[in-house]
Design a protein around this motif. Structure first.
Motif, PDB file in Angstrom:
ATOM      1  N   TYR A 206      -5.023  -5.669  -8.943  1.00 38.40           N
ATOM      2  CA  TYR A 206      -4.985  -7.128  -9.020  1.00 38.40           C
ATOM      3  C   TYR A 206      -6.133  -7.628  -9.885  1.00 38.40           C
ATOM      4  O   TYR A 206      -5.975  -8.524 -10.723  1.00 38.40           O
ATOM      5  CB  TYR A 206      -5.088  -7.757  -7.633  1.00 38.40           C
TER       6      TYR A 206
ATOM      7  N   SER B 273      -7.628  -9.914  -1.387  1.00 33.47           N
ATOM      8  CA  SER B 273      -6.833  -8.683  -1.323  1.00 33.47           C
ATOM      9  C   SER B 273      -7.238  -7.832  -0.127  1.00 33.47           C
ATOM     10  O   SER B 273      -6.395  -7.197   0.512  1.00 33.47           O
ATOM     11  CB  SER B 273      -6.980  -7.886  -2.620  1.00 33.47           C
TER      12      SER B 273
ATOM     13  N   SER C 129      -3.919  -2.008 -15.119  1.00 35.83           N
ATOM     14  CA  SER C 129      -3.423  -2.565 -13.863  1.00 35.83           C
ATOM     15  C   SER C 129      -2.070  -1.980 -13.488  1.00 35.83           C
ATOM     16  O   SER C 129      -1.842  -1.571 -12.339  1.00 35.83           O
ATOM     17  CB  SER C 129      -3.317  -4.092 -13.994  1.00 35.83           C
TER      18      SER C 129
ATOM     19  N   ARG D 185      -5.266  -2.455  -4.593  1.00 29.51           N
ATOM     20  CA  ARG D 185      -6.073  -3.676  -4.630  1.00 29.51           C
ATOM     21  C   ARG D 185      -6.775  -3.874  -5.966  1.00 29.51           C
ATOM     22  O   ARG D 185      -6.806  -4.988  -6.502  1.00 29.51           O
ATOM     23  CB  ARG D 185      -7.114  -3.628  -3.501  1.00 29.51           C
TER      24      ARG D 185
END
Length: 223
Positions: free
Chosen positions: A112, A93, A177, A109
């Motif tokens: 993820y 990432s 997330s 980032r």
């Protein structure tokens, strides 16, 4: 007649072995949280205070967890699957954001990693023992751990609870997330790092409290 020095060395060795303390998983968790969450957050706002740009501040502060993972791999002399997985996600990432230069992509980032962790937790239902059991067993006193192993072997309800709690943790990380992605692309850039930490703490406190309450009821039913 055996020399006195030998006895002294033996007794000293026994004292050293007796005084050696096992590693405290909770203390390790606190240290890890400080180094991988607290230090990067403080570094980001420190760099912004001295005038560094948002993208570069995020990149530099995000390098701290990466360095921690590399150091852990080198000092432990072995590569744990979870460590390698985390390092791979963070490195890939970071490489993408270096190519694009997109500050909001860099903010997103961490989503993820938490998303993939959530999927992995749920995926452990296919393993011999799910995430909740294998993680908690390492943090329990020896006697309690033996009880958990016995309950796993002998009680279907205990096994079902461990599986459902693993699903709950996985779902919490997936929600985390999704929330990180929304924050990364809708909120002011300088506000997102601290809100991400608040989100993580709030999510963990909620799921831990629910897990403990549910776990106590379940254990009371089994005893």
């Amino acid at each position: 007649m055996e020399p006195q020095g030998t006895d002294g060395q033996k007794s000293g060795g026994r004292r050293t072995a007796a005084s050696a303390k096992p590693k405290d998983p909770k203390a390790d968790l606190i240290r890890t949280a400080f180094m991988e969450v607290g230090v990067p957050l403080g570094l980001y706002y420190g760099l912004r205070e001295v005038g560094l740009g948002q993208w570069l501040s995020l990149l530099v502060s995000g390098a701290v967890p990466l360095a921690q993972l590399v150091y852990k791999m080198l000092t432990e002399g072995r590569v744990a699957t979870v460590t390698l997985f985390t390092l791979s996600v963070m490195a890939s990432s970071t490489a993408i954001t270096l190519l694009t230069g997109d500050v909001r992509l860099l903010l997103a980032r961490e989503s993820y990693l938490t998303g993939l962790l959530g999927l992995w937790m749920i995926g452990t239902l296919l393993a011999k023992r799910p995430f909740m059991f294998t993680t908690m067993i390492k943090m329990l006193p020896e006697e309690t751990a033996r009880t958990w192993h016995a309950n796993w072997d002998n009680h279907a309800r205990f096994r079902n609870v461990m599986r459902w709690m693993s699903v709950a943790w996985g779902a919490a990380f997936l929600i985390d997330s999704a929330a990180r992605i929304v924050m990364a692309y809708t909120l002011p850039v300088d506000l997102v790092p601290v809100l991400s930490v608040v989100l993580l703490i709030g999510m963990l406190m909620t799921v831990v409290k629910i897990s403990k309450s549910y776990g106590r009821r379940m254990m009371a039913e089994l005893t």
